[in-house]
Write a protein that holds these residues in place. Structure first.
Motif, PDB file in Angstrom:
ATOM      1  N   CYS A  92      -0.899   1.657  11.953  1.00 10.86           N
ATOM      2  CA  CYS A  92      -2.107   2.247  12.138  1.00 10.86           C
ATOM      3  C   CYS A  92      -2.449   3.382  10.923  1.00 10.86           C
ATOM      4  CB  CYS A  92      -2.220   3.517  13.224  1.00 10.86           C
ATOM      5  SG  CYS A  92      -2.217   2.398  14.967  1.00 10.86           S
ATOM      6  N   LEU A  93      -1.440   3.971  10.370  1.00  6.58           N
ATOM      7  CA  LEU A  93      -1.714   4.716   9.081  1.00  6.58           C
ATOM      8  C   LEU A  93      -1.826   4.064   7.926  1.00  6.58           C
ATOM      9  CD1 LEU A  93       1.161   7.404   9.765  1.00  6.58           C
ATOM     10  CD2 LEU A  93      -1.165   7.814   9.727  1.00  6.58           C
ATOM     11  N   VAL A  94      -1.218   2.677   8.058  1.00  2.00           N
ATOM     12  CA  VAL A  94      -1.400   2.072   6.747  1.00  2.00           C
ATOM     13  C   VAL A  94      -3.025   1.308   6.634  1.00  2.00           C
ATOM     14  CG1 VAL A  94      -0.849  -0.088   5.350  1.00  2.00           C
ATOM     15  CG2 VAL A  94       1.023   1.431   6.058  1.00  2.00           C
ATOM     16  N   MET A  95      -3.310   0.946   7.799  1.00  4.45           N
ATOM     17  CA  MET A  95      -4.571   0.269   8.041  1.00  4.45           C
ATOM     18  C   MET A  95      -5.473   1.266   7.793  1.00  4.45           C
ATOM     19  SD  MET A  95      -4.086  -2.799   8.357  1.00  4.45           S
ATOM     20  CE  MET A  95      -2.519  -3.705   8.442  1.00  4.45           C
ATOM     21  N   ARG A  96      -5.493   2.526   8.055  1.00  4.71           N
ATOM     22  CA  ARG A  96      -6.633   3.690   7.751  1.00  4.71           C
ATOM     23  C   ARG A  96      -7.090   3.496   6.302  1.00  4.71           C
ATOM     24  NH1 ARG A  96      -4.958   9.337  10.777  1.00  4.71           N
ATOM     25  NH2 ARG A  96      -5.328   8.446  12.780  1.00  4.71           N
ATOM     26  N   HIS A  97      -6.208   3.160   5.315  1.00  6.50           N
ATOM     27  CA  HIS A  97      -6.358   3.212   4.060  1.00  6.50           C
ATOM     28  C   HIS A  97      -6.897   1.954   3.462  1.00  6.50           C
ATOM     29  CE1 HIS A  97      -4.802   7.417   3.758  1.00  6.50           C
ATOM     30  NE2 HIS A  97      -3.866   6.904   4.623  1.00  6.50           N
ATOM     31  N   VAL A  98      -7.112   0.969   3.900  1.00  9.20           N
ATOM     32  CA  VAL A  98      -7.734  -0.314   3.445  1.00  9.20           C
ATOM     33  C   VAL A  98      -8.846  -0.651   4.241  1.00  9.20           C
ATOM     34  CG1 VAL A  98      -5.303  -1.179   3.049  1.00  9.20           C
ATOM     35  CG2 VAL A  98      -6.166  -1.480   5.403  1.00  9.20           C
ATOM     36  N   GLU A  99      -9.673  -1.576   3.365  1.00  3.38           N
ATOM     37  CA  GLU A  99     -11.073  -2.023   4.172  1.00  3.38           C
ATOM     38  C   GLU A  99     -10.676  -3.317   4.971  1.00  3.38           C
ATOM     39  OE1 GLU A  99     -13.301  -2.466   1.057  1.00  3.38           O
ATOM     40  OE2 GLU A  99     -13.261  -0.457   0.164  1.00  3.38           O
ATOM     41  N   GLY A 100     -10.642  -3.246   6.245  1.00  2.55           N
ATOM     42  CA  GLY A 100     -10.497  -4.421   7.182  1.00  2.55           C
ATOM     43  C   GLY A 100      -9.136  -4.273   7.800  1.00  2.55           C
ATOM     44  N   GLU A 101      -8.850  -5.560   8.167  1.00  2.00           N
ATOM     45  CA  GLU A 101      -7.573  -5.516   9.061  1.00  2.00           C
ATOM     46  C   GLU A 101      -6.697  -6.648   8.547  1.00  2.00           C
ATOM     47  OE1 GLU A 101      -8.455  -5.278  13.272  1.00  2.00           O
ATOM     48  OE2 GLU A 101      -9.421  -3.624  13.077  1.00  2.00           O
ATOM     49  N   ASP A 102      -6.125  -6.655   7.508  1.00  2.82           N
ATOM     50  CA  ASP A 102      -5.665  -7.532   6.916  1.00  2.82           C
ATOM     51  C   ASP A 102      -3.984  -7.182   6.939  1.00  2.82           C
ATOM     52  OD1 ASP A 102      -4.764  -9.975   5.756  1.00  2.82           O
ATOM     53  OD2 ASP A 102      -5.305  -9.312   3.479  1.00  2.82           O
ATOM     54  N   SER A 103      -2.886  -8.135   7.378  1.00  3.62           N
ATOM     55  CA  SER A 103      -1.896  -7.608   7.243  1.00  3.62           C
ATOM     56  C   SER A 103      -0.952  -7.712   5.823  1.00  3.62           C
ATOM     57  CB  SER A 103      -0.751  -8.548   8.066  1.00  3.62           C
ATOM     58  OG  SER A 103      -0.860  -9.843   7.757  1.00  3.62           O
ATOM     59  N   GLY A 104      -1.902  -8.111   5.073  1.00  3.69           N
ATOM     60  CA  GLY A 104      -1.232  -7.915   3.544  1.00  3.69           C
ATOM     61  C   GLY A 104      -1.318  -6.582   3.018  1.00  3.69           C
ATOM     62  N   ALA A 105      -1.958  -5.637   3.876  1.00  5.90           N
ATOM     63  CA  ALA A 105      -2.075  -4.524   3.303  1.00  5.90           C
ATOM     64  C   ALA A 105      -0.596  -3.661   3.397  1.00  5.90           C
ATOM     65  CB  ALA A 105      -2.911  -3.338   4.217  1.00  5.90           C
ATOM     66  N   LEU A 106       0.380  -4.340   4.254  1.00  5.16           N
ATOM     67  CA  LEU A 106       1.749  -3.857   4.166  1.00  5.16           C
ATOM     68  C   LEU A 106       2.510  -4.145   2.905  1.00  5.16           C
ATOM     69  CD1 LEU A 106       2.309  -4.468   8.041  1.00  5.16           C
ATOM     70  CD2 LEU A 106       1.977  -2.304   6.736  1.00  5.16           C
ATOM     71  N   ALA A 107       1.939  -5.270   2.152  1.00  9.01           N
ATOM     72  CA  ALA A 107       2.824  -5.450   0.985  1.00  9.01           C
ATOM     73  C   ALA A 107       2.645  -4.603  -0.025  1.00  9.01           C
ATOM     74  CB  ALA A 107       1.917  -6.703   0.070  1.00  9.01           C
ATOM     75  N   GLY A 108       4.033  -4.285  -0.554  1.00 10.36           N
ATOM     76  CA  GLY A 108       4.028  -3.089  -1.373  1.00 10.36           C
ATOM     77  C   GLY A 108       4.290  -1.739  -0.903  1.00 10.36           C
ATOM     78  N   LEU A 109       4.528  -1.622   0.388  1.00  9.60           N
ATOM     79  CA  LEU A 109       4.474  -0.344   1.011  1.00  9.60           C
ATOM     80  C   LEU A 109       5.709   0.515   0.696  1.00  9.60           C
ATOM     81  CD1 LEU A 109       3.492   1.449   3.501  1.00  9.60           C
ATOM     82  CD2 LEU A 109       4.768   0.286   4.921  1.00  9.60           C
ATOM     83  N   ASN A 110       6.940  -0.215   0.110  1.00  9.03           N
ATOM     84  CA  ASN A 110       7.869   0.439  -0.094  1.00  9.03           C
ATOM     85  C   ASN A 110       7.759   1.341  -1.739  1.00  9.03           C
ATOM     86  OD1 ASN A 110       7.640  -1.891  -1.686  1.00  9.03           O
ATOM     87  ND2 ASN A 110       9.906  -1.993  -1.826  1.00  9.03           N
ATOM     88  N   GLN A 111       6.668   0.733  -2.332  1.00  9.48           N
ATOM     89  CA  GLN A 111       6.126   1.287  -3.600  1.00  9.48           C
ATOM     90  C   GLN A 111       5.271   2.709  -3.205  1.00  9.48           C
ATOM     91  OE1 GLN A 111       5.194  -1.707  -5.910  1.00  9.48           O
ATOM     92  NE2 GLN A 111       7.187  -2.299  -6.723  1.00  9.48           N
ATOM     93  N   ARG A 112       4.409   2.429  -2.243  1.00 11.71           N
ATOM     94  CA  ARG A 112       3.408   3.408  -2.225  1.00 11.71           C
ATOM     95  C   ARG A 112       3.955   4.490  -1.310  1.00 11.71           C
ATOM     96  NH1 ARG A 112      -0.048  -1.050  -0.434  1.00 11.71           N
ATOM     97  NH2 ARG A 112       0.676  -0.525   1.623  1.00 11.71           N
ATOM     98  N   SER A 113       4.833   4.301  -0.381  1.00  9.67           N
ATOM     99  CA  SER A 113       5.241   5.298   0.666  1.00  9.67           C
ATOM    100  C   SER A 113       6.638   4.756   1.163  1.00  9.67           C
ATOM    101  CB  SER A 113       4.374   5.341   1.746  1.00  9.67           C
ATOM    102  OG  SER A 113       4.770   6.235   2.721  1.00  9.67           O
ATOM    103  N   PRO A 114       7.731   5.170   0.337  1.00  9.96           N
ATOM    104  CA  PRO A 114       8.945   4.764   0.855  1.00  9.96           C
ATOM    105  C   PRO A 114       9.473   5.026   2.273  1.00  9.96           C
ATOM    106  CG  PRO A 114       8.986   5.809  -1.054  1.00  9.96           C
ATOM    107  CD  PRO A 114       7.782   5.999  -0.817  1.00  9.96           C
ATOM    108  N   LEU A 115       8.830   6.484   2.798  1.00  9.42           N
ATOM    109  CA  LEU A 115       9.323   6.822   3.958  1.00  9.42           C
ATOM    110  C   LEU A 115       8.671   6.070   5.237  1.00  9.42           C
ATOM    111  CD1 LEU A 115      10.455   8.982   5.744  1.00  9.42           C
ATOM    112  CD2 LEU A 115       8.418  10.127   5.542  1.00  9.42           C
ATOM    113  N   LEU A 116       7.394   5.511   5.041  1.00 11.24           N
ATOM    114  CA  LEU A 116       6.811   4.721   5.953  1.00 11.24           C
ATOM    115  C   LEU A 116       7.281   3.245   5.968  1.00 11.24           C
ATOM    116  CD1 LEU A 116       2.993   5.391   5.753  1.00 11.24           C
ATOM    117  CD2 LEU A 116       4.446   6.036   7.511  1.00 11.24           C
ATOM    118  N   ALA A 117       7.776   2.935   4.782  1.00  9.58           N
ATOM    119  CA  ALA A 117       8.420   1.593   4.568  1.00  9.58           C
ATOM    120  C   ALA A 117       9.821   1.620   5.061  1.00  9.58           C
ATOM    121  CB  ALA A 117       8.745   1.297   3.308  1.00  9.58           C
ATOM    122  N   ALA A 118      10.625   2.660   5.341  1.00  9.47           N
ATOM    123  CA  ALA A 118      11.922   2.832   6.002  1.00  9.47           C
ATOM    124  C   ALA A 118      11.518   2.874   7.290  1.00  9.47           C
ATOM    125  CB  ALA A 118      12.726   4.071   5.360  1.00  9.47           C
ATOM    126  N   THR A 119      10.720   3.554   8.059  1.00 10.34           N
ATOM    127  CA  THR A 119      10.310   3.906   9.422  1.00 10.34           C
ATOM    128  C   THR A 119      10.231   2.177   9.777  1.00 10.34           C
ATOM    129  OG1 THR A 119       9.644   5.980   9.055  1.00 10.34           O
ATOM    130  CG2 THR A 119       8.997   4.678  11.066  1.00 10.34           C
TER     131      THR A 119
END
Length: 88
Positions: free
Chosen positions: A35-62
């Motif tokens: 939910c936190l990641v999808m708030r910052h993107v336009e649409g509902e694409d699971s590709g928004a999780l790509a590169g999460l470790n570089q944008r937010s390491p804490l969310l990626a670890a969780t």
């Protein structure tokens, strides 16, 4: 989980409650990250999780810990829940 129901004793009930509580918090953590990641993107694409470790390491670890726990890999809660339910 059905093994705990089939046991029909207090140990089975406690195993079911342990399993459900661990599962609840694991799924809650995973969906909170989504939910936190999808708030910052336009649409509902699971590709928004790509590169999460570089944008937010804490969310990626969780998210990683939640997915590994849901897969039942030891030493996380998903493994110990399944082991607890099957050993009683």
């Amino acid at each position: 989980m059905l093994l705990g129901v089939a046991a029909l004793n207090s140990a089975g009930k406690s195993a079911i409650l342990y399993y459900l509580s661990g599962y609840l918090f694991t799924v809650l953590g995973a969906f909170t990250v989504i939910c936190l990641v999808m708030r910052h993107v336009e649409g509902e694409d699971s590709g928004a999780l790509a590169g999460l470790n570089q944008r937010s390491p804490l969310l990626a670890a969780t998210m990683s810990m939640a997915m590994v726990s849901l897969a039942g890999i030891p030493p996380l809660a998903g493994f110990s829940e399944s082991f607890c339910c099957s050993s009683r």
